[in-house]
Design an enzyme around this catalytic site. Sequence first.
Site, PDB file in Angstrom:
ATOM      1  N   CYS A 161       3.522   3.240  10.402  1.00 23.52           N
ATOM      2  CA  CYS A 161       3.588   4.527   9.373  1.00 23.52           C
ATOM      3  C   CYS A 161       4.454   5.648   9.405  1.00 23.52           C
ATOM      4  O   CYS A 161       4.393   5.759  11.342  1.00 23.52           O
ATOM      5  CB  CYS A 161       2.258   5.495   9.207  1.00 23.52           C
ATOM      6  SG  CYS A 161       2.463   6.791   8.216  1.00 23.52           S
ATOM      7  N   ASN A 195       9.710  -6.020   4.251  1.00 22.37           N
ATOM      8  CA  ASN A 195       9.571  -5.333   3.242  1.00 22.37           C
ATOM      9  C   ASN A 195      10.690  -4.617   2.717  1.00 22.37           C
ATOM     10  O   ASN A 195      11.113  -4.440   4.504  1.00 22.37           O
ATOM     11  CB  ASN A 195       8.347  -4.437   3.756  1.00 22.37           C
ATOM     12  CG  ASN A 195       7.797  -3.441   2.888  1.00 22.37           C
ATOM     13  OD1 ASN A 195       7.702  -2.239   3.791  1.00 22.37           O
ATOM     14  ND2 ASN A 195       8.016  -3.582   1.448  1.00 22.37           N
ATOM     15  N   LYS A 211       1.147  -4.574   9.605  1.00 14.80           N
ATOM     16  CA  LYS A 211       2.207  -4.014   9.386  1.00 14.80           C
ATOM     17  C   LYS A 211       2.328  -3.124  10.146  1.00 14.80           C
ATOM     18  O   LYS A 211       2.208  -2.317  10.731  1.00 14.80           O
ATOM     19  CB  LYS A 211       1.685  -3.005   7.679  1.00 14.80           C
ATOM     20  CG  LYS A 211       3.208  -2.610   6.888  1.00 14.80           C
ATOM     21  CD  LYS A 211       3.335  -2.806   5.991  1.00 14.80           C
ATOM     22  CE  LYS A 211       3.916  -1.958   4.625  1.00 14.80           C
ATOM     23  NZ  LYS A 211       5.001  -1.046   5.474  1.00 14.80           N
ATOM     24  N   THR A 223       0.871   5.697  -0.231  1.00 10.93           N
ATOM     25  CA  THR A 223       0.130   6.651   0.090  1.00 10.93           C
ATOM     26  C   THR A 223       0.664   7.726  -0.844  1.00 10.93           C
ATOM     27  O   THR A 223       1.900   7.739  -1.719  1.00 10.93           O
ATOM     28  CB  THR A 223       0.705   7.300   1.106  1.00 10.93           C
ATOM     29  OG1 THR A 223       0.400   6.504   2.444  1.00 10.93           O
ATOM     30  CG2 THR A 223      -0.496   8.440   1.518  1.00 10.93           C
ATOM     31  N   ARG A 242       8.888   0.639  -3.042  1.00 10.30           N
ATOM     32  CA  ARG A 242       9.049   1.902  -3.544  1.00 10.30           C
ATOM     33  C   ARG A 242       9.689   1.216  -4.928  1.00 10.30           C
ATOM     34  O   ARG A 242      10.283   2.182  -5.888  1.00 10.30           O
ATOM     35  CB  ARG A 242      10.096   2.394  -2.647  1.00 10.30           C
ATOM     36  CG  ARG A 242       9.741   3.299  -1.985  1.00 10.30           C
ATOM     37  CD  ARG A 242      11.067   4.725  -1.273  1.00 10.30           C
ATOM     38  NE  ARG A 242      11.885   3.280  -0.501  1.00 10.30           N
ATOM     39  CZ  ARG A 242      13.039   3.797  -0.278  1.00 10.30           C
ATOM     40  NH1 ARG A 242      13.458   4.588  -1.236  1.00 10.30           N
ATOM     41  NH2 ARG A 242      13.607   3.032   0.374  1.00 10.30           N
ATOM     42  N   PRO A 296       0.781  -1.243  -0.207  1.00 14.26           N
ATOM     43  CA  PRO A 296      -0.129   0.519   0.074  1.00 14.26           C
ATOM     44  C   PRO A 296       1.095   0.992  -0.008  1.00 14.26           C
ATOM     45  O   PRO A 296       1.565   1.380   0.575  1.00 14.26           O
ATOM     46  CB  PRO A 296      -1.001  -0.445   1.335  1.00 14.26           C
ATOM     47  CG  PRO A 296      -0.335  -0.887   2.521  1.00 14.26           C
ATOM     48  CD  PRO A 296       0.413  -1.795   0.982  1.00 14.26           C
TER      49      PRO A 296
END
Length: 714
Positions: free
Chosen positions: A452, A554, A491, A369, A580, A367
Site C-alpha cells: 500500500c 497486477n 501482496k 479501497t 482498476r 482488493p
Amino acid sequence: MDGDGVACSTEVVVVVEEEEERVAAEADSLNNKAIEKEEKDVVEEVVRIQLTTEELIAKSIAPVKTQYLRPPPPRSKDGGEGIDKKSVSSNLIKEKKSKRQLKRERQQEQKSALHICAEVAKAGNVGACRYGLKCRFSHDLEAFKVQKPADIEGTCPFLNYEGPCPYGLACRFSSTHRLEVTAESSEFQKKTSEVNGLKKDVQKLLWKNKMSFPKADDQLKVLGLLNKSKTKDAEVKENAGDEPVLNGSYADCEVIDLGDDVISDSVSTKDCCPEVPVEEGILDNAVAVDDSQPSKKAKIAVIDNCGSNEKDNGLDSLKEGSQDIHAQTEVQVIPTDTYYCESDKSLKIHPREKKLIDFRGKLYLAPLTTVGNLPFRRVCKTLGADITCGEMAMCTNLLQGQASEWALLRRHSSEDLFGVQICGAYPDTVARAVELIDRECEVDFIDINMGCPIDIVVNKGAGSSLLTKPMRMKNIIQSASATVDKPVTVKVRTGYFEGRNRIDSLISDISHWGASAVTIHGRSRQQRYSKLADWDYIYQCARKAPDALQVLGNGDVFSYLDWNKHMSECPELSASMIARGSLIKPWIFTEVKEQRHWDISSGERLNILKDFSRFGLEHWGSDTKGVETTRHFLLEWLSYAYRYIPVGLLDVIPQRLNWRQPSYCGRDDLETLMASDSAADWVKISELLLGKVPDGFTFAPKHKSNAYDKAENG
C-alpha cells in the site's frame, strides 16, 4: 469629537474597500487561471483533431472516431464567450464545514422527527420500543410521516425475504410493502446471505482488551517476538488466580493474557522487531529454550490440541460446485513436540496441513479501497469473477473492535472463493488479527498487504514501508502463516523507490517463510499509479519463484488481450489480478472468459448500475440513510466508470488504461451522460436509480487516482 468620528468612519470605509478589492482580486485570479486552462484545453483539442491515429496513441490520447468528437467551444480574447466566469468560480470555491459545524448538524438531526426509532418504524407502533421515554430516537410517527421524503420509484429490495421489511415505515419503498405481512402477525427473521459480522460479545472483549490469542502468542514466543515484560505480568496474574477471558474453543486451555499488548501497534521496534543481527539468531535461541524446558512444550501442545477443533472453512451453502476451485488435500496433524524439534527449525505449518488454493487461471478481483465494497464485488461475481477479496483492513482497528473496520470483512454467499486483506506494521498485531479472523470469520485465505503506497499507512511502518525491512517482513509472514491453517498470501510492489526493485531477491524467501502465493504489483511505491506497470520484472520474479509459491501479476490489465499476453509470455505466472480495469469496466471478466471485446450498450451499463443499487440497498439498508450511503458509493464508482470509451467509438481497440479520453458524444444521450467527467452528471445518473438527492447535496470523489501518465504524476 466630530472630526475624530469622521476620521474613524473614513478609516473603516478604506479597510472595507481594501478587503473587497483583495477578495475581488483573488476571484479574478481564480477565474483567469480557469480561463487559461480552458483555452489550453481548446488548443489541445484543435491540435488533437489534426493528429493521426498513431500520433494520438503515442501521446496516450484515445483515438475516438471523428464523427463522435465534440467541436471545440468558441474562443474569445476576453474569455467572455464560451466560458461563464461565475460558473467557473462557483465550481472552484467550495464551502468547507468545520468539525464543530458538522457536529452541530448531527445533533440537530438527532432531535428531528426524521430520526425515528428503528423498532417503532418497523412495527408502526410507539409501544414497540423497549426503552420507552429513555430512547434517544424520536417516537413521533405522525411527524415522521409528514417530514419523510417521497418514496423512490421501484420495489423494496426486501420483498423476497420472509416477513416484513426490516425498515418498516422508514423504508423509501414502503408503498410497495405487502399489506398482508405485518410485524404483529409475523415475527421478522431476515435470512441474511451475508456473514462475518462482528458479534457483540467479541466486540466487548476487544474493547476491554481481554481477548486472548493463544496460537498467535505461542508462535510469537517461539520466534522471540513476544514482549517479555507483558508475559511475566500475565504469568503473575495467572498464578494469583486471575483467569484470562477467552472465547470459543479456547476457554478450557491454559494461555497467557497479554493485556494492553494486544493492540500495541505503536510498540517500539526494539520490543517487537529487533535489529537484523539479533533477528538472525532468534530462531535458534528460541528452539534451544524450548528443548531445555519440556514443560513449556507440553503447554504449547495442549493449546494446539484444544484449537484443533476449528469450524469448517467456507460456507455450507458454498460447498456444492466448488470442487474445481478448492484443492482437495488431506490434512495430517503432526505431533507438536516432533514439529518443534525438526532440524530445519521452520515454524511454518507442514504443507499437508494447509488447505491449498489453486489460483492458476482464475479471474481475481483485487482488493479495492472504498470502491471494492460488497455490492461491487457481487456485481463482479455476476459478470464472471472467480476470486474476490475484501477491502484492506487495518489490524490495529480490528483488534480494537471497530465496527467500521470489521464491516470490510463481510462476505456474501455468492463469493464462493473469498479472502480478506489485512495490513499491519508489527508481527504481534498481524498474527493476532489473523488468529481472530480465523476464529470469527469464514474466509478461504488471508492476504497481507505489503504494498500500500498511502502516506498514512506507510508512515506507520505498514504497507510498502515493509519493503525496506525484509526481516520484519519475514517475522510477519512466519508468525501469521504458522498461526492458522488457512493459506496466507502476500501482496507487494516491485520496491519502495523507483529503479530499485528488490522483490526478485526475496521471492524464494517469501515462500520459505510460509506464504502460499504472492501478488506483485508492477510499480514501485514511489510511482504510485503513474507510468505503465513493469511486467518484464514480474515475469522475472515468477521464473525465480519456487514451485510451491504461486505468483500473480497486477497492473494495467484492461482487456482479454492483456490477460492472454501475460499468461502466454510467462507460463510460470499463475494468474493476473484485475484492479482498476474492473472499476472502469467490470464486464472485463466476461470479456476474458468469452475472449471477445464487448461493445456494451448504455442500457446494459445502466442495468449493471441498477444491480449495484439493489445490492447496495440490501447491504446498507433501504431507509434514507441506506439510500444515501448507496448513492455515495455509487458516485465513487462512477468517478472511475466514466473513463470507459465504448468499443464502437474507437478507431483502435482495445482501449488502454493510460489513454486520456477526449470530449466526445455517445451514440445516445445516456451514453453521452455516462462519458461526462462532471460530478453533476454523475449525480444525475444516481437520481435515475435512487431518486432525487437531498437539498444541499454535494459530492467530491474520495480518490484522485493518478490513472494517467500526466505531468502532475511526475
